[in-house]
Write a protein that holds these residues in place. Structure first.
Motif, PDB file in Angstrom:
ATOM      1  N   LYS A 189       0.828  -1.201   0.000  1.00  0.00           N
ATOM      2  CA  LYS A 189       0.000   0.000   0.000  1.00  0.00           C
ATOM      3  C   LYS A 189       0.866   1.256   0.000  1.00  0.00           C
ATOM      4  CE  LYS A 189      -3.931   2.056   2.413  1.00  0.00           C
ATOM      5  NZ  LYS A 189      -4.858   1.922   3.570  1.00  0.00           N
ATOM      6  N   SER A 234       0.959   3.977  -2.923  1.00  0.00           N
ATOM      7  CA  SER A 234       0.630   5.346  -2.574  1.00  0.00           C
ATOM      8  C   SER A 234       1.648   6.323  -3.139  1.00  0.00           C
ATOM      9  CB  SER A 234       0.539   5.493  -1.044  1.00  0.00           C
ATOM     10  OG  SER A 234       0.334   6.838  -0.678  1.00  0.00           O
ATOM     11  N   ASN A 237      -7.300  14.430   7.805  1.00  0.00           N
ATOM     12  CA  ASN A 237      -7.722  13.069   8.150  1.00  0.00           C
ATOM     13  C   ASN A 237      -9.100  13.063   8.819  1.00  0.00           C
ATOM     14  OD1 ASN A 237      -6.890  14.335  10.454  1.00  0.00           O
ATOM     15  ND2 ASN A 237      -5.934  12.515  11.381  1.00  0.00           N
ATOM     16  N   GLU A 248     -11.970  13.083   7.099  1.00  0.00           N
ATOM     17  CA  GLU A 248     -12.818  12.971   5.924  1.00  0.00           C
ATOM     18  C   GLU A 248     -14.230  12.495   6.237  1.00  0.00           C
ATOM     19  OE1 GLU A 248     -13.861  10.033   4.388  1.00  0.00           O
ATOM     20  OE2 GLU A 248     -12.898   8.597   5.698  1.00  0.00           O
ATOM     21  N   GLU A 249     -14.447  11.863   7.372  1.00  0.00           N
ATOM     22  CA  GLU A 249     -15.790  11.421   7.721  1.00  0.00           C
ATOM     23  C   GLU A 249     -16.590  12.517   8.416  1.00  0.00           C
ATOM     24  OE1 GLU A 249     -15.705   7.855   9.936  1.00  0.00           O
ATOM     25  OE2 GLU A 249     -14.815   6.648   8.344  1.00  0.00           O
ATOM     26  N   GLU A 285      -7.872   7.841   3.567  1.00  0.00           N
ATOM     27  CA  GLU A 285      -9.040   6.960   3.591  1.00  0.00           C
ATOM     28  C   GLU A 285      -9.495   6.666   5.027  1.00  0.00           C
ATOM     29  OE1 GLU A 285      -8.740   3.428   1.293  1.00  0.00           O
ATOM     30  OE2 GLU A 285      -7.572   4.377  -0.297  1.00  0.00           O
ATOM     31  N   ASP A 286      -8.521   6.341   5.889  1.00  0.00           N
ATOM     32  CA  ASP A 286      -8.851   5.886   7.230  1.00  0.00           C
ATOM     33  C   ASP A 286      -8.679   7.018   8.230  1.00  0.00           C
ATOM     34  OD1 ASP A 286      -9.316   4.556   9.559  1.00  0.00           O
ATOM     35  OD2 ASP A 286      -7.878   2.949   9.213  1.00  0.00           O
ATOM     36  N   SER A 313      -4.347   8.319  -0.261  1.00  0.00           N
ATOM     37  CA  SER A 313      -5.070   7.355  -1.094  1.00  0.00           C
ATOM     38  C   SER A 313      -4.813   7.572  -2.584  1.00  0.00           C
ATOM     39  CB  SER A 313      -6.567   7.442  -0.809  1.00  0.00           C
ATOM     40  OG  SER A 313      -7.283   6.584  -1.656  1.00  0.00           O
ATOM     41  N   ARG A 327      -8.250   7.368  -4.394  1.00  0.00           N
ATOM     42  CA  ARG A 327      -9.086   8.571  -4.382  1.00  0.00           C
ATOM     43  C   ARG A 327      -8.575   9.633  -5.344  1.00  0.00           C
ATOM     44  NH1 ARG A 327     -11.599   9.709   1.593  1.00  0.00           N
ATOM     45  NH2 ARG A 327     -12.648   7.694   1.780  1.00  0.00           N
TER      46      ARG A 327
END
Length: 621
Positions: A43, A47, A205, A207-208, A240-241, A252, A255
């Protein structure tokens, strides 16, 4: 990282054999850690791997531009971190703007890392990617060129010509009001009507957290942006996380790719333009209009009919050129592709399928449109003294011919400013000799110009300025172009475009001298006498007798066998003209028969000359 994983694996694998045999969960734990570390490594590599922009968006662009053979797509990348040099290559340092460094390393890798054959240009602030892909028809190969340009606020000469999309990187370390000002500065460079998509990238970070998206929209004033500049926008968070910290360096890749594909889908379609000769473009509109006039009688067509058709054709051509330029507010294709001088295949495809750089710029289009407007013709003089005036003597006919020539000279010099007096005099003589006929109505002769034929020659002169030099070619939308060559049939070409039928036709002077001189001048008799009308109409030498005579029957039979002696289709037999004017039957005399013989001999001489000319010109065909 792999060493750390192996060390962790080794440490967890040590222990008493009995305990390992009794506790299978420890073995499962060892296997899970190894798998996690492997995934983490893969990953991380993905990235930070470079991203070929063309490879990601080519299929989207070819779907939206199915007729394009060469695609040229440009991204304006706007970052607010001034220290450009320290950004590239920083993969593990903890700093604000890490997302900026990551995006630049993905889309605009440094020169020292350029080992990718698809990265054609890699220089500070610029990268050009390419991808070859088969066309939808499978008959040829398409090329997709993607240009990534770093926008610098401190460069007053910065340009965004040819831009297809915009990426704006936000930063938590810069106040929102400053970022909003920076965005507005960027938009000031985008022409109205561009309708570009805007992708806002954030390295946050959170994003949610739905409120963060709203904050970005409100603080940057995205809802207030001029829709003619930015048609749509999207916000993408690069982490992402939520639980992963920025210092881990995991942004990401997926993304970012999704954001690029969204830009490709939302960007304006590539203008589908085609290069045509300006003269041919005018003719595609002019010839159908002249075709309508060709179906009318010569005496029903006036000079201003022809002039109106020509000016209307110019207006249509102006509209098509202006419409093509208007469809390209961003000045596509981008000037950066001119740097591909050493890329032979790409350069060849660009020259074939892309318009020249700057083809739609106002500084080029306005002079082009002005030069085309200057080609418009003024109206012909309203007062034409010879139009309804007949002649009963040779001198009167000569006077009519002279008046008509002078009228042509005045139009070519004073009214249209097309040429000087000497050249205009020569042209007027040629036009009249080739494109006028003599008609007999009742007891008078009339000179009847073939205005369409005359003005074809004038049009040819007028379009000379658009036949060479900077204005000889123009770009129009392909949807407006329907094979210009097929829309210019041979018989409707302007004079000079092919072999001319005039070579086998006697001139107006020859017709007057051969058919009328004995009766209109004093050369045959010792004194001038009142004109006795001839029993025929002389139309550029085509002599037709009255239908009530047996001679006409014989002549028509011979003409049907040998074809039209003069190769013209617009000459009405005298019988038709006499019937429509109510003329009475004419009794022939011996003098008429002698003159008919004299004219026949003259025509035989014309044929001999024509055959001689044909033999001399045969070497060129």
């Amino acid at each position: 990282m792999q060493m750390a994983a192996n060390a962790a694996l080794s440490s967890l694998s040590l222990g008493p054999p009995i305990r390992q045999a009794r506790d299978q969960s420890i073995t499962a734990t060892v296997f899970d850690i190894n798998h996690v570390m492997k995934e983490r490594y893969e990953k991380h590599e993905q990235s930070w791997s470079r991203l070929n922009v063309s490879d990601e968006i080519a299929d989207v662009l070819i779907r939206r531009n199915p007729d394009a053979k060469c695609l040229c797509w440009k991204i304006i990348l706007c970052s607010q971190i001034n220290n450009q040099g320290d950004r590239l290559g920083q993969r593990s340092q903890v700093m604000q703007g890490a997302a900026d460094s990551w995006v630049f390393s993905k889309l605009m890798p440094s020169v020292k890392d350029n080992d990718d054959g698809d990265l054609l240009i890699s220089s500070p602030g610029l990268a050009i990617w390419r991808k070859w892909l088969p066309s939808q028809s499978g008959n040829h190969v398409n090329c997709c060129l993607s240009v990534v340009k770093d926008f610098k606020f401190d460069n007053l000469n910065e340009k965004v010509d040819g831009a297809s999309a915009v990426i704006f990187l936000v930063s938590e370390s810069i106040p929102w009001n400053i970022q909003k000002i920076q965005l507005r500065k960027l938009l000031a460079y985008i022409p109205s009507g561009s309708k570009l998509p805007l992708l806002v990238l954030s390295g946050s970070n959170y994003e949610e957290d739905l409120d963060l998206s709203s904050i970005i929209v409100n603080e940057l004033g995205l809802l207030d942006i001029d829709k003619s500049q930015i048609s749509s926008f999207s916000i993408v968070f690069l982490i992402e996380d939520k639980q992963v910290e920025m210092w881990d360096g995991f942004f990401s890749d997926m993304r970012l790719r999704e954001g690029l594909r969204w830009l490709a889908n939302e960007s304006p379609r590539q203008p589908d333009v085609h290069c045509v000769k300006t003269r041919d473009l005018v003719l595609t509109h002019l010839n159908p209009l002249l075709d309508v006039l060709e179906n009318m009688r010569d005496n029903e067509v006036s000079p201003n009919h022809c002039i109106s058709a020509f000016n209307e054709a110019l207006d249509w051509s102006l509209g098509e050129i202006a419409a093509a330029a208007k469809s390209n507010p961003t000045n596509w294709p981008c000037p950066e592709i001119a740097l591909l001088e050493n890329c032979c295949d790409e350069l060849m495809l660009m020259n074939w399928y892309l318009p020249s750089i700057g083809w739609s710029l106002a500084e080029r289009i306005e002079p082009f449109l002005s030069a085309t407007r200057d080609c418009k013709l003024p109206n012909f003089p309203d007062t034409i003294p010879w139009s309804n005036k007949g002649a009963n003597t040779f001198n009167e006919i000569e006077d009519l011919r002279s008046q008509l020539e002078n009228c042509f000279v005045t139009y070519l010099t004073e009214l249209s400013g097309m040429m000087g007096v000497l050249l205009a005099a020569k042209e007027a003589y040629v036009m009249l000799q080739r494109s006028a006929r003599l008609e007999l109505h009742d007891s008078s002769y009339y000179i009847v110009p073939k205005w369409i034929m005359i003005f074809r020659r004038i049009f040819n002169w007028r379009l000379t300025s658009l036949s060479r030099g900077a204005f000889s070619s123009a770009f129009i939308l392909r949807c407006h172009d329907v094979d210009t060559a097929s829309r210019i049939p041979y018989e409707l070409q302007l004079e000079g475009g092919g072999s001319s039928p005039y070579l086998i036709e006697p001139t107006l002077d020859e017709v007057i001298d051969a058919g009328c001189s004995l009766f209109m001048s004093g050369r045959y008799q010792g004194h001038a006498e009142t004109f006795q009308p001839l029993p025929r109409t002389i139309s550029n030498g085509d002599v037709c007798k009255d239908t009530n005579t047996s001679d006409l029957v014989d002549n028509q039979r011979i003409s049907a066998q040998n074809g039209n002696l003069f190769g013209t289709e617009n000459i009405d037999p005298v019988s038709n003209q006499l019937n429509t004017t109510g003329s009475t039957e004419v009794v022939f005399s011996r003098k008429v028969t002698k003159e008919a013989d004299k004219l026949s001999k003259l025509l035989e001489q014309c044929n001999v000359v024509q055959n001689s000319i044909g033999e001399k010109l045969s070497v060129y065909f």
